[in-house]
Design a protein around this motif. Sequence first.
Motif, PDB file in Angstrom:
ATOM      1  N   LEU A   1     -43.125 -24.936 -17.911  1.00  0.00           N
ATOM      2  CA  LEU A   1     -42.689 -24.571 -16.566  1.00  0.00           C
ATOM      3  C   LEU A   1     -41.716 -23.393 -16.609  1.00  0.00           C
ATOM      4  O   LEU A   1     -41.851 -22.418 -15.849  1.00  0.00           O
ATOM      5  CB  LEU A   1     -42.017 -25.774 -15.900  1.00  0.00           C
ATOM      6  N   THR A   2     -40.746 -23.468 -17.509  1.00  0.00           N
ATOM      7  CA  THR A   2     -39.747 -22.409 -17.639  1.00  0.00           C
ATOM      8  C   THR A   2     -40.393 -21.091 -18.022  1.00  0.00           C
ATOM      9  O   THR A   2     -40.062 -20.035 -17.477  1.00  0.00           O
ATOM     10  CB  THR A   2     -38.695 -22.800 -18.691  1.00  0.00           C
ATOM     11  N   GLY A   3     -41.333 -21.152 -18.972  1.00  0.00           N
ATOM     12  CA  GLY A   3     -41.994 -19.928 -19.420  1.00  0.00           C
ATOM     13  C   GLY A   3     -42.784 -19.266 -18.313  1.00  0.00           C
ATOM     14  O   GLY A   3     -42.771 -18.033 -18.172  1.00  0.00           O
ATOM     15  N   GLY A   4     -43.473 -20.066 -17.500  1.00  0.00           N
ATOM     16  CA  GLY A   4     -44.238 -19.501 -16.396  1.00  0.00           C
ATOM     17  C   GLY A   4     -43.354 -18.817 -15.376  1.00  0.00           C
ATOM     18  O   GLY A   4     -43.655 -17.707 -14.916  1.00  0.00           O
ATOM     19  N   ILE A   5     -42.253 -19.468 -15.022  1.00  0.00           N
ATOM     20  CA  ILE A   5     -41.320 -18.885 -14.064  1.00  0.00           C
ATOM     21  C   ILE A   5     -40.711 -17.605 -14.619  1.00  0.00           C
ATOM     22  O   ILE A   5     -40.622 -16.574 -13.927  1.00  0.00           O
ATOM     23  CB  ILE A   5     -40.220 -19.897 -13.706  1.00  0.00           C
ATOM     24  N   ALA A   6     -40.270 -17.659 -15.888  1.00  0.00           N
ATOM     25  CA  ALA A   6     -39.631 -16.489 -16.504  1.00  0.00           C
ATOM     26  C   ALA A   6     -40.601 -15.319 -16.588  1.00  0.00           C
ATOM     27  O   ALA A   6     -40.221 -14.162 -16.361  1.00  0.00           O
ATOM     28  CB  ALA A   6     -39.112 -16.854 -17.893  1.00  0.00           C
ATOM     29  N   HIS A   7     -41.856 -15.603 -16.914  1.00  0.00           N
ATOM     30  CA  HIS A   7     -42.859 -14.533 -17.020  1.00  0.00           C
ATOM     31  C   HIS A   7     -43.062 -13.845 -15.675  1.00  0.00           C
ATOM     32  O   HIS A   7     -43.065 -12.607 -15.587  1.00  0.00           O
ATOM     33  CB  HIS A   7     -44.174 -15.121 -17.527  1.00  0.00           C
ATOM     34  N   ASP A   8     -43.232 -14.642 -14.617  1.00  0.00           N
ATOM     35  CA  ASP A   8     -43.422 -14.061 -13.283  1.00  0.00           C
ATOM     36  C   ASP A   8     -42.183 -13.293 -12.826  1.00  0.00           C
ATOM     37  O   ASP A   8     -42.285 -12.207 -12.238  1.00  0.00           O
ATOM     38  CB  ASP A   8     -43.751 -15.157 -12.271  1.00  0.00           C
ATOM     39  N   PHE A   9     -41.013 -13.854 -13.101  1.00  0.00           N
ATOM     40  CA  PHE A   9     -39.770 -13.203 -12.713  1.00  0.00           C
ATOM     41  C   PHE A   9     -39.601 -11.888 -13.470  1.00  0.00           C
ATOM     42  O   PHE A   9     -39.122 -10.888 -12.912  1.00  0.00           O
ATOM     43  CB  PHE A   9     -38.600 -14.134 -12.987  1.00  0.00           C
ATOM     44  N   ASN A  10     -40.018 -11.883 -14.727  1.00  0.00           N
ATOM     45  CA  ASN A  10     -39.909 -10.669 -15.530  1.00  0.00           C
ATOM     46  C   ASN A  10     -40.795  -9.563 -14.960  1.00  0.00           C
ATOM     47  O   ASN A  10     -40.414  -8.381 -14.965  1.00  0.00           O
ATOM     48  CB  ASN A  10     -40.305 -10.973 -16.978  1.00  0.00           C
ATOM     49  N   ASN A  11     -41.968  -9.932 -14.463  1.00  0.00           N
ATOM     50  CA  ASN A  11     -42.854  -8.942 -13.836  1.00  0.00           C
ATOM     51  C   ASN A  11     -42.205  -8.341 -12.588  1.00  0.00           C
ATOM     52  O   ASN A  11     -42.291  -7.130 -12.338  1.00  0.00           O
ATOM     53  CB  ASN A  11     -44.187  -9.589 -13.467  1.00  0.00           C
ATOM     54  N   LEU A  12     -41.549  -9.189 -11.789  1.00  0.00           N
ATOM     55  CA  LEU A  12     -40.854  -8.694 -10.600  1.00  0.00           C
ATOM     56  C   LEU A  12     -39.705  -7.769 -10.990  1.00  0.00           C
ATOM     57  O   LEU A  12     -39.466  -6.738 -10.338  1.00  0.00           O
ATOM     58  CB  LEU A  12     -40.319  -9.878  -9.781  1.00  0.00           C
ATOM     59  N   LEU A  13     -38.998  -8.133 -12.054  1.00  0.00           N
ATOM     60  CA  LEU A  13     -37.886  -7.296 -12.512  1.00  0.00           C
ATOM     61  C   LEU A  13     -38.366  -5.918 -12.947  1.00  0.00           C
ATOM     62  O   LEU A  13     -37.673  -4.910 -12.751  1.00  0.00           O
ATOM     63  CB  LEU A  13     -37.149  -7.978 -13.668  1.00  0.00           C
ATOM     64  N   THR A  14     -39.535  -5.875 -13.566  1.00  0.00           N
ATOM     65  CA  THR A  14     -40.088  -4.589 -14.006  1.00  0.00           C
ATOM     66  C   THR A  14     -40.269  -3.651 -12.810  1.00  0.00           C
ATOM     67  O   THR A  14     -39.939  -2.458 -12.875  1.00  0.00           O
ATOM     68  CB  THR A  14     -41.437  -4.801 -14.711  1.00  0.00           C
ATOM     69  N   VAL A  15     -40.759  -4.188 -11.712  1.00  0.00           N
ATOM     70  CA  VAL A  15     -40.937  -3.396 -10.491  1.00  0.00           C
ATOM     71  C   VAL A  15     -39.581  -2.960  -9.935  1.00  0.00           C
ATOM     72  O   VAL A  15     -39.392  -1.796  -9.542  1.00  0.00           O
ATOM     73  CB  VAL A  15     -41.707  -4.211  -9.435  1.00  0.00           C
TER      74      VAL A  15
END
Length: 246
Positions: free
Chosen positions: A30-44
């Motif tokens: 669960l943590t990894g999925g959230i962190a991955h999606d959040f990281n994509n948003l941060l890139t933008v």
Amino acid sequence: MAALELEREERERTEDMLRQSQKMEAVGQLTGGIAHDFNNLLTVIVANVERARRLVDGDERVEKSLSNAMTGAERAATLTDRLLAFSRRQPLQPAVYDLNIIVTESRDLLEQSLGTGIKLSLMLAPHPMLIETDRNQTENALLNLAINARDAMPVGGQLTISTDETQNKILLSVKDTGEGMSAEVIEHVFEPFFTTKAVGHGTGLGLSQVYGFAKQSGGDVTVDSTVGGGTTVSIIFAIAKSLEGL
């Protein structure tokens, strides 16, 4: 009857360990999925802040606001890195290193982080401790353990970092003379955001990051602690199978 009782107790311990392992695995996914999606948003976000900074023409107020936004984004990126480490999705760059050298060369940084009042001692094995690891992540894990130990010794104490080889494994142990932890607290110490520190004095991600790194590296981490008796945290590494990287 005694044999049956021992068998029952052993079965219960095994079942408890399995439940804990399954819980940590589920939390990690669960943590990894959230962190991955959040990281994509941060890139933008970071890309657009950088673009906006290039378009600003001498407006100090706007530049300051964008600079603050970038600082916040960088802190958020650090947070996602820690979450990805716990969930074992952090990219690693393993090579063979002598763990004794990693510890020795980290001593100055550790002493600066510990501050005054805490004595640091190294008890390293007399021969090379060769492991295959990501050096940066190993140093980060060691620093996290040292900072946790420091916070457990608010009036000072002794911090001992040791390396040892046992049962074809290599151990990196960090032992403090601090407040210690109860069995109930130990059950949760590797969970992300779990902390016994006061609000604003820790994210609760230090030990979870160490846990994720150890597991991703093919090892493990253990905690031995009693209330008032200090704490020892040990990262368990496999012995390097080759000398490539030395």
